[in-house]
Design an enzyme around this catalytic site. Structure first.
Site, short mmCIF file in Angstrom:
data_model
loop_
_atom_site.label_atom_id
_atom_site.label_comp_id
_atom_site.label_asym_id
_atom_site.label_seq_id
_atom_site.Cartn_x
_atom_site.Cartn_y
_atom_site.Cartn_z
N ARG A 47 -2.30 -6.20 -8.26
CA ARG A 47 -1.07 -6.97 -8.02
C ARG A 47 -0.91 -8.06 -9.06
NH1 ARG A 47 -3.17 -7.74 -2.06
NH2 ARG A 47 -4.93 -8.08 -3.45
N LYS A 90 -17.82 -5.22 8.35
CA LYS A 90 -16.57 -5.94 8.12
C LYS A 90 -15.76 -5.89 9.42
CE LYS A 90 -13.61 -6.23 4.03
NZ LYS A 90 -13.20 -5.53 2.81
N SER A 104 -3.13 -7.57 3.11
CA SER A 104 -3.36 -7.49 4.56
C SER A 104 -3.79 -8.85 5.09
CB SER A 104 -4.45 -6.46 4.86
OG SER A 104 -4.09 -5.21 4.35
N HIS A 109 0.84 -1.21 0.00
CA HIS A 109 0.00 0.00 0.00
C HIS A 109 0.88 1.26 0.00
CE1 HIS A 109 -3.10 -2.61 2.33
NE2 HIS A 109 -3.59 -2.43 1.13
O1 PNS Z 1 -9.07 -2.95 0.99
P1 PNS Z 1 -10.43 -3.42 0.51
O2 PNS Z 1 -11.20 -4.06 1.64
O3 PNS Z 1 -10.33 -4.30 -0.70
O4 PNS Z 1 -11.22 -2.09 0.06
C1 PNS Z 1 -12.52 -2.18 -0.44
C2 PNS Z 1 -13.15 -0.78 -0.55
C3 PNS Z 1 -13.14 -0.06 0.76
C4 PNS Z 1 -12.36 0.03 -1.58
C5 PNS Z 1 -14.61 -0.98 -1.07
O5 PNS Z 1 -15.26 -1.89 -0.23
C6 PNS Z 1 -15.41 0.31 -1.11
O6 PNS Z 1 -15.26 1.09 -2.04
N1 PNS Z 1 -16.26 0.52 -0.08
C7 PNS Z 1 -17.08 1.70 0.02
C8 PNS Z 1 -18.54 1.38 -0.23
C9 PNS Z 1 -18.85 1.50 -1.70
O7 PNS Z 1 -18.72 2.53 -2.32
N2 PNS Z 1 -19.28 0.43 -2.33
C10 PNS Z 1 -19.64 0.52 -3.74
C11 PNS Z 1 -19.03 -0.49 -4.54
S1 PNS Z 1 -19.98 -1.96 -4.27
#
Ligand code: PNS
Length: 166
Positions: free
Chosen positions: A92, A43, A130, A19
């Protein structure tokens, strides 16, 4: 001229050197990079949002155009609220692509004026996530080359306290 702002979203539970590598690369491309830490009560995170923000703050303190914010709304709403035109996502490997492509189309449906841009971390972090870090640490493996030092220390402390409570 208007500043070109990008949002780099994630759970960052916890932040990895992969990151940080991406944040650093983004800093060279955008005027301002806002690291957006998702606070999703559905989560279950190992670290609190404040802890996750603190780790990123510590690891990016030399980067002058980075800020860190917590969000609990739709990502597109958050991006618009901070005036960002771009969402940065890390890729990745090909295995990331399907999901990220779907997310980028959904986000475009929700906000057509926001672009998703994919960036690749350094290949030395191409396998780091992570989730994998937490699994290695839970089995007492060496994660020192994959996470910032404060994260490594906090991870072993947190896992030990969870084991004590078990
Ligand atoms: O590190 P992660 O858990 O892969 O990140 C996921 C994240 C936070 C980028 C994604 O879950 C997100 O954008 N969450 C915000 C809610 C949202 O906008 N959801 C719309 C897409 S379904």
């Amino acid at each position: 001229m208007e500043k070109l702002k990008a949002v780099y979203p994630g759970s960052f539970d916890p932040v990895t050197l992969g990151h940080i590598d991406l944040i650093s690369r983004s800093c060279g491309v955008f005027d301002e990079v806002i690291v957006a830490v998702a606070d999703n009560p559905r989560k279950k995170a190992l670290f609190t949002k404040d802890e996750r923000v603190g780790f990123i703050q510590e690891a990016t303190k030399q980067m002058s155009n980075v800020s860190i914010k917590v969000f609990e709304t739709l990502l597109v709403k958050f991006a618009s609220s901070v005036g960002a035109k771009v969402i940065i996502k890390g890729l990745r490997a090909v295995s990331d692509f399907d999901y990220e492509l779907q997310m980028s189309f959904i986000n475009r449906r929700l906000a057509g004026d926001l672009e998703t841009m994919f960036m690749m971390p350094s290949e030395e972090y191409s396998f780091v996530s992570s989730t994998i870090i937490k699994e290695i640490a839970a089995l007492n493996g060496d994660i020192s080359s994959m996470v910032p030092k404060p994260v490594e220390e906090a991870l072993f402390t947190r896992l030990a306290s969870l084991n004590d409570g078990a």
